[in-house]
Design an enzyme around this catalytic site. Structure first.
Site, PDB file in Angstrom:
ATOM      1  N   ASP A  14     129.191  72.810  39.294  1.00 16.98           N
ATOM      2  CA  ASP A  14     129.337  74.236  38.949  1.00 16.98           C
ATOM      3  C   ASP A  14     130.803  74.649  38.803  1.00 16.98           C
ATOM      4  OD1 ASP A  14     126.485  74.538  39.331  1.00 16.98           O
ATOM      5  OD2 ASP A  14     126.879  74.614  41.483  1.00 16.98           O
ATOM      6  N   HIS A  55     125.061  73.828  32.233  1.00 14.91           N
ATOM      7  CA  HIS A  55     126.425  74.058  31.781  1.00 14.91           C
ATOM      8  C   HIS A  55     126.441  75.372  31.013  1.00 14.91           C
ATOM      9  CE1 HIS A  55     127.951  69.601  31.969  1.00 14.91           C
ATOM     10  NE2 HIS A  55     127.570  70.085  33.130  1.00 14.91           N
TER      11      HIS A  55
END
Length: 431
Positions: free
Chosen positions: A13, A41
């Site tokens: 992340d 993503h």
């Protein structure tokens, strides 16, 4: 560029999607080298706001070939759904021209998903935070030489001879161990046939394609999923993924020799977040963590899991730097630190009088306390800033402290979610 590899330096992340989308304008190929649809993503550009799980970020650039490499694991239903959704949002995207899938990539089968959920449930208090999407079981089958590869989907006769004992073994686990319904063999064969027909336009042998690109001095951008603390060997095992999201892992997965690898870029979020279980020394279970989560929209994937948030852990980043050897770092989301004073970061760990400046094994990591340093905060709005000198002096000092402690220059500073919200500085040769 030749070959540039983008890797995560934290728990995942970190903002790799933004960085790959930004750099893809220089690329001829964008290649995903490991993982499945168990992480997202995020990409925000002039075409919209997208959450990608499998399709590489270069799909938004014309004349870029996007590749799911041999080391990836693919749920065909998830991939086909993602393609359909992206095509509906941006009809101009040309998947037949711009997407390739390695015939050696492994298929996440229905029994993998069922077993993943059952196994995680059976762990009770020792849950690992699995996304229950079949990632662990499919990599287990790959290692046990019982996997199904994408190319196999193109040959139903082959699967009818290859699959019976594999399905039988997995059905035994589902029924006898977990009390679940077995997978119907004939229905599975038909499903595989349908997947094969749908994916056929994209399936190729990626080895000659990638080798040809290297020989022609094309620009190849490699991207991994998750970060170093989720690495199977070097992360906080067992709270990890089942592959290696490192630059060396890219070489193994894609058949690229180490001496063909060019620059590595390590992506660092200006604070730290984690989805799931496991040690997280700089976590802030307080107003600071809540503020970082809310400001940063730190929620994981489709499940909208709350990410655990805390100050930047530079011990983990140094761990990633040592293993990946990046020529530069991309520091994302510095704008999320606007208004904090001071701005803290972890520079070491302590336990029983012992100081650690490297990441210890999990049983030790879960007991350590972070050693913090800080810089003075800033109140100015840094969102969207594109010029280094326009950052507040204390924000620049924060970036410089990251450089000093990691020993790696920060080449990109992310100042917002959009691909253009970035400061480009000190790019290594070949980027």
């Amino acid at each position: 560029m030749s070959v540039v590899c983008v890797v995560g330096t934290q728990w995942g992340d970190e903002g790799k999607g933004k960085i790959v989308d930004l750099l893809a304008d220089r690329a001829d190929y964008v290649v995903r080298f490991q993982g499945g649809d168990n992480a997202g993503h995020s990409v925000v550009n002039d075409l919209g706001d997208f959450g990608l799980h499998l399709v590489p970020e270069g799909i938004f650039r014309e004349n870029v070939i996007n590749v799911l490499g041999p080391g990836t694991v693919i749920n065909p239903d998830a991939l086909l759904k993602e393609i359909d959704e992206l095509q509906a949002e941006v009809p101009s995207l040309d998947f037949e021209a711009g997407l390739r899938i390695a015939e050696r990539a492994h298929v996440i089968m229905p029994y993998h998903v069922a077993l993943d959920g059952a196994l995680e449930t059976s762990r009770g208090a020792m849950v690992q935070g699995s996304t229950r999407r079949g990632i662990g079981p499919v990599y287990s089958d790959k290692a046990a030489r019982s996997g199904v590869r994408i190319g196999d989907l193109l040959d139903s006769d082959y699967l009818r001879g290859y699959l019976p004992h594999i399905v039988e073994a997995n059905n035994h686990l589902l029924e006898s161990v977990y009390g679940l319904e077995p997978v119907d063999f004939d229905a599975l064969i038909e499903k595989c046939r349908e997947w094969g027909e749908a994916l056929r336009p994209y399936v190729v042998d990626t080895f000659p394609m990638i080798q040809g690109a290297l020989a022609a001095d094309k620009n190849v951008l490699l991207v991994g999923q998750l970060g170093i603390m989720r690495d199977l060997d070097w992360g906080h095992y067992p709270y990890v993924t089942s592959s290696t999201p490192t630059a060396a892992g890219a070489c193994v997965s894609l058949g690229i020799a180490p001496n063909q690898m060019g620059a590595v870029i390590g992506v660092v979020k200006a604070f730290t977040s984690s989805v799931g279980e496991g040690p997280f020394p700089t976590e802030q279970n307080n107003e600071i963590g809540d503020t970082l989560r809310t400001k940063g929209q730190e929620f994981g994937g489709d499940a909208r899991w709350k990410r655990r948030c805390g100050w930047l852990d530079l011990v983990a980043v140094k761990h990633a730097v040592a293993i990946n050897g990046p020529a530069g770092l991309a520091l994302t989301k510095i704008d999320m630190l606007d208004g904090f004073d001071p701005v803290m970061f972890g520079k070491a760990y302590e336990l029983n009088g012992t100081t650690f400046d490297t990441v210890p094994d999990t049983r030790i990591l879960q007991a350590v306390e972070p050693v913090y340093d800080s810089v003075a905060g800033w109140d100015d709005d840094t969102g969207g800033v594109q010029i280094w000198d326009d950052l507040p002096a204390n924000a620049r000092r924060y970036v410089e402290r990251v450089e000093e402690i990691t020993g790696v220059p920060v080449s990109i500073v992310g100042t917002g979610r959009h691909r253009d919200h970035a400061i480009i500085r000190n790019l290594p040769e070949g980027w």
